[in-house]
Write a protein that holds these residues in place. Structure first.
Motif, PDB file in Angstrom:
ATOM      1  N   GLN A  28       0.833  -1.207   0.000  1.00 55.63           N
ATOM      2  CA  GLN A  28       0.000   0.000   0.000  1.00 55.63           C
ATOM      3  C   GLN A  28       0.869   1.259   0.000  1.00 55.63           C
ATOM      4  O   GLN A  28       0.561   2.235  -0.689  1.00 55.63           O
ATOM      5  N   VAL A  29       1.957   1.234   0.761  1.00 55.15           N
ATOM      6  CA  VAL A  29       2.868   2.384   0.803  1.00 55.15           C
ATOM      7  C   VAL A  29       3.517   2.591  -0.559  1.00 55.15           C
ATOM      8  O   VAL A  29       3.637   3.732  -1.029  1.00 55.15           O
ATOM      9  N   GLU A  30       3.915   1.516  -1.222  1.00 56.12           N
ATOM     10  CA  GLU A  30       4.503   1.621  -2.558  1.00 56.12           C
ATOM     11  C   GLU A  30       3.508   2.225  -3.545  1.00 56.12           C
ATOM     12  O   GLU A  30       3.865   3.093  -4.343  1.00 56.12           O
ATOM     13  N   ILE A  31       2.262   1.779  -3.470  1.00 58.37           N
ATOM     14  CA  ILE A  31       1.227   2.316  -4.353  1.00 58.37           C
ATOM     15  C   ILE A  31       1.028   3.805  -4.097  1.00 58.37           C
ATOM     16  O   ILE A  31       0.948   4.610  -5.032  1.00 58.37           O
ATOM     17  N   CYS A  32       0.978   4.192  -2.833  1.00 56.47           N
ATOM     18  CA  CYS A  32       0.804   5.606  -2.484  1.00 56.47           C
ATOM     19  C   CYS A  32       1.998   6.438  -2.949  1.00 56.47           C
ATOM     20  O   CYS A  32       1.829   7.563  -3.430  1.00 56.47           O
ATOM     21  N   ASN A  33       3.214   5.902  -2.807  1.00 57.24           N
ATOM     22  CA  ASN A  33       4.401   6.621  -3.267  1.00 57.24           C
ATOM     23  C   ASN A  33       4.375   6.813  -4.782  1.00 57.24           C
ATOM     24  O   ASN A  33       4.744   7.876  -5.280  1.00 57.24           O
ATOM     25  N   LYS A  34       3.931   5.792  -5.514  1.00 55.92           N
ATOM     26  CA  LYS A  34       3.833   5.922  -6.971  1.00 55.92           C
ATOM     27  C   LYS A  34       2.826   7.002  -7.348  1.00 55.92           C
ATOM     28  O   LYS A  34       3.078   7.822  -8.233  1.00 55.92           O
ATOM     29  N   GLN A  35       1.680   7.014  -6.662  1.00 57.55           N
ATOM     30  CA  GLN A  35       0.667   8.032  -6.941  1.00 57.55           C
ATOM     31  C   GLN A  35       1.195   9.420  -6.605  1.00 57.55           C
ATOM     32  O   GLN A  35       0.957  10.386  -7.345  1.00 57.55           O
ATOM     33  N   LEU A  36       1.930   9.530  -5.504  1.00 59.61           N
ATOM     34  CA  LEU A  36       2.498  10.822  -5.111  1.00 59.61           C
ATOM     35  C   LEU A  36       3.492  11.313  -6.149  1.00 59.61           C
ATOM     36  O   LEU A  36       3.470  12.485  -6.536  1.00 59.61           O
ATOM     37  N   ARG A  37       4.365  10.420  -6.617  1.00 60.69           N
ATOM     38  CA  ARG A  37       5.340  10.821  -7.635  1.00 60.69           C
ATOM     39  C   ARG A  37       4.648  11.259  -8.918  1.00 60.69           C
ATOM     40  O   ARG A  37       5.048  12.244  -9.546  1.00 60.69           O
ATOM     41  N   LYS A  38       3.579  10.556  -9.321  1.00 57.19           N
ATOM     42  CA  LYS A  38       2.833  10.942 -10.519  1.00 57.19           C
ATOM     43  C   LYS A  38       2.221  12.325 -10.346  1.00 57.19           C
ATOM     44  O   LYS A  38       2.272  13.157 -11.251  1.00 57.19           O
ATOM     45  N   GLN A  39       1.623  12.571  -9.176  1.00 52.87           N
ATOM     46  CA  GLN A  39       1.006  13.874  -8.936  1.00 52.87           C
ATOM     47  C   GLN A  39       2.053  14.982  -8.890  1.00 52.87           C
ATOM     48  O   GLN A  39       1.827  16.075  -9.407  1.00 52.87           O
ATOM     49  N   MET A  40       3.211  14.689  -8.293  1.00 56.05           N
ATOM     50  CA  MET A  40       4.272  15.704  -8.248  1.00 56.05           C
ATOM     51  C   MET A  40       4.788  16.019  -9.646  1.00 56.05           C
ATOM     52  O   MET A  40       5.032  17.178  -9.985  1.00 56.05           O
TER      53      MET A  40
END
Length: 93
Positions: free
Chosen positions: A38-50
């Motif tokens: 779940q943390v990996e998924i959230c980090n990927k989403q954060l990087r995409k948004q950034m």
């Protein structure tokens, strides 16, 4: 015979307790793996948004555009921020 029975009971109790703790540990490890995913998924989403934010807000492009139109002036008192790794042609920035 009495010592054999006592030894057998103690051995069975130890194995039972051990199995109980091992099953708990296994369950907790499964939860940890799930949370890591779940943390990996959230980090990927954060990087995409950034990345989308930085792509939409190209500050150097906006600065040059405003300077060309004459709507923006450089101030000697205020230093504005710049993105990491970005080089500026104007001194003091």
């Amino acid at each position: 015979m009495k010592t054999f029975v006592v030894g057998l009971v103690i051995t069975l109790v130890v194995f039972g307790v051990n199995k109980n703790y091992l099953s708990r540990i296994e369950r907790l490890e499964g939860q940890v793996k799930f949370e890591k995913k779940q943390v990996e998924i959230c980090n990927k989403q954060l990087r995409k948004q950034m990345m989308s934010y930085y792509n939409k807000s190209n500050f150097k492009k906006i600065e040059l555009e405003m300077l060309d139109k004459g709507k923006m002036e450089h101030s000697k008192e205020i230093r504005y921020f710049k993105l990491e790794g970005e080089k500026t042609d104007v001194e003091g920035n």
